[in-house]
Enzyme design. Sequence first.
Site, PDB file in Angstrom:
ATOM      1  CD1 TRP A 355       0.974  -0.183   3.048  1.00 32.93           C
ATOM      2  CD2 TRP A 355      -0.678   0.875   3.773  1.00 32.93           C
ATOM      3  NE1 TRP A 355       1.162   0.321   4.192  1.00 32.93           N
ATOM      4  CE2 TRP A 355       0.060   0.683   4.697  1.00 32.93           C
ATOM      5  CE3 TRP A 355      -2.069   1.516   4.019  1.00 32.93           C
ATOM      6  CZ2 TRP A 355       0.035   1.535   5.933  1.00 32.93           C
ATOM      7  CZ3 TRP A 355      -2.159   2.072   5.327  1.00 32.93           C
ATOM      8  CH2 TRP A 355      -1.300   2.063   6.293  1.00 32.93           C
ATOM      9  CD  GLU A 494       1.968  -4.752   8.586  1.00 34.47           C
ATOM     10  OE1 GLU A 494       3.079  -4.754   9.060  1.00 34.47           O
ATOM     11  OE2 GLU A 494       1.875  -4.671   7.500  1.00 34.47           O
TER      12      GLU A 494
END
Length: 800
Positions: A355, A494
């Site tokens: 991203w 994450e």
Amino acid sequence: MTRAWTWSYEGYDPDTERLRESLCALGNGYFATRGAASEVPAGPAHYPGTYAAGCYNRLISTVGGRPVENEDMVNLPNWLPLRYRMCPADAAPGPWLSPDHAHLTEHRQTLDLGHGTLTRWSVYEDEAGRGLSVEQCRLVHMGEPHLAALRTCFTSHGWAGTVEVESGIDGAVRNAGVARYRELADQHLTGWDTGTERRDTVWLSCRTLDSDIRIALASRTRATSGRGVVPRPQLTALQAAQTLWVPVGPDSPAVVDKTVALYTSRDPAIDSPLHAAVDAVVLAPHFRQLRASHRRAWENLWRQAKLEVPGEAGRILRLHLFHVLQTLSPHTAELDVGVPARGLHGESYRGHVFWDELFVLPFLNLHLPQVSRALLDYRYRRLPAACHAAREAGRSGAMYPWQSAGDGREETQELHLNPHSGRWLPDHSRLQHHVGSAIAYNVWQYGQASGDTDFLHTRGAEMLLQIARFWASAAEWDPALGRYRIRGVVGPDEYHDGYPGAIEPGVDDNAYTNVTAAWVLMRALELCRTLPEAEQRQLSERLQLCPDEPERWEDIAHRLHVPYHRGVISQFAGYGDLAELDWHGYRHRYGDIRRLDRILEAEGDTANRYQASKQADVLMLGYLFSPAELASVFHTLGHPLDDDIWHATVDYYLHRTSHGSTLSALVHAWVLARVHRPDAWTYCEEALTGDVADVQGGTTAEGIHLGAMAGTLDFVQRGMTGLETRDQALWLDPAPLPELSKFGVRIRFRHHWDIDLRIRGEQVRIAVPADENAEVRVKLRDRSFSLVPGTSRRLDLPDD
């Protein structure tokens, strides 16, 4: 060369050589080569990798007794090799010399950012006192994307004779640049062939094992001093080399020029990579002409991407911009490639596309919009793969992969190695479906900045609507809550890939995921309302858009759930119920706890149990959206968000983040510049030095962090100016830091070129060049005005 435009290293340090190789890499958007010395092979201190944009190959490895498939950006044959040794007339030839040799007495290297060259100076002295000075200048041509060149000048001290030079191309390369991957298959090339052309040119061709990309390099080596020096070819199965004996004396330096061409079968308008490479080298001009045209190309590029910041911060920003332009240059506009997270500078993340374009395209939009469009076209060409992935997951629309490479399938590994424990662990990061929102955000921002309605109303609209479809299909109605929910995802953090003790991975209602999903749905609805009737009809037919779909999007966009706890936005549902971490204790025991997840796993624990984040997650919302736009999105959702809630949320996560990503400091600096300016500079400094000081501890040697580098540029361009491009106007809300209170940027907005924007303390100046043909609408906080071509305006900034 001034220090502001150079990056230099004095002395030779093998322990930091790989870091220097990343930071001194040269490229042109088509290919790049790490800044390794030409005299050295790959080894513990050196890794001379060369990478062509979009050149991937797939291999199968065995991990834990089962097959694992990975696609990698391929390390191509090494074109750098050029080694040398002294051959005195009155003595036997000496050893082959390199910076690792004991005869080295002096060494330095300088990266010329303004002209895109790397120059090395080395001095050697043998036991008899004979000396040799070597100066080598390297370039990867910014104007001719297939060419590179080396000029090496030898000067003897106290002796006469010849310098033996061996110059060639090495095909015996592997993908061995990342220690964590070394148990995995790494031989991507096969089918080598070598040969000669004329007296001064050798070539090497090969292909990738699975993707069957044919690769060819041709090398021309000439001694420009000493008549009658004829190279002697040396061909093996994996190497094509030439040997020259060049006369040298105290008053007669020797100069050797090496020119190289690289082509692959992905290139258009060629009959074969080998013929193209040989022809390009044969026709290439001499080094001086190549260097001159290369410099002109760089000078033109710097004019298009002008950013002026004084002092050391400006010098680092210039280095960042240099590497962004080497990875994503105007040549990129002709390629089918995405934004590799580590640039074309190394093999970490396998050269995959994540991203990171979210941090890169907003800068490019205002300087090289044609490159932004090409990068979005990369995503559009992989839209069918994203739609297939969504169907396989039982969803509608497009589910873009967290990691992309060649054909658009999900490339995220299913296992990853924790170097602290030595264990291979399940990897659930493919559940970061928010990558789709990042793509939609870039589509929208590109359209607003460039005015390219041709793209926005066709390919852009198709991507945005298919991503909106995915979010609509992912949203589940919860009657008890009276809201829609998105379950089983992983957010930007994450660390949290599941709930403690849960069997299934993923968390529910990640705030960043839900809010950006709602924003995508809102933009899809806006696009449907504003599309011209003909385009709207064609798009509806192409996507088979049902009449009731926009109605459902509207409902979800108003009723997606955003969790809260203790007066702040929750990172995800249940985040506030997790245990608090002993931050002081872990810092005392381990020092650097940026990769807290690895530390906890090695202890038999998991980050899923704690209120601890790897990087900005909720706070990413303050990076993407201005305060007014973020408040508007929350208002549409029916959730409260005022200054008190947002400031409390920022403070809450500020104390619970380990900054295990280079992007984290950048986002925190951006957000704090609006919320608590005195703290912003600390994070801005870390973002600036993330790669040059290798803040993450060894990661930069595996490749630069392109998103963080581009993000620091955008921090100046948009973050501190509050620059937004919407409603066909430039919106400004400056918030300069005391440490960066003087800077200037030159931007391209829609059909306006070279708009000059400068901040000087508490004053802003904006100027439109005389050659423009329309006025520029500007909104500065509560003031509105228009600038006609050839005029400027200087305004004092109101107190906050």
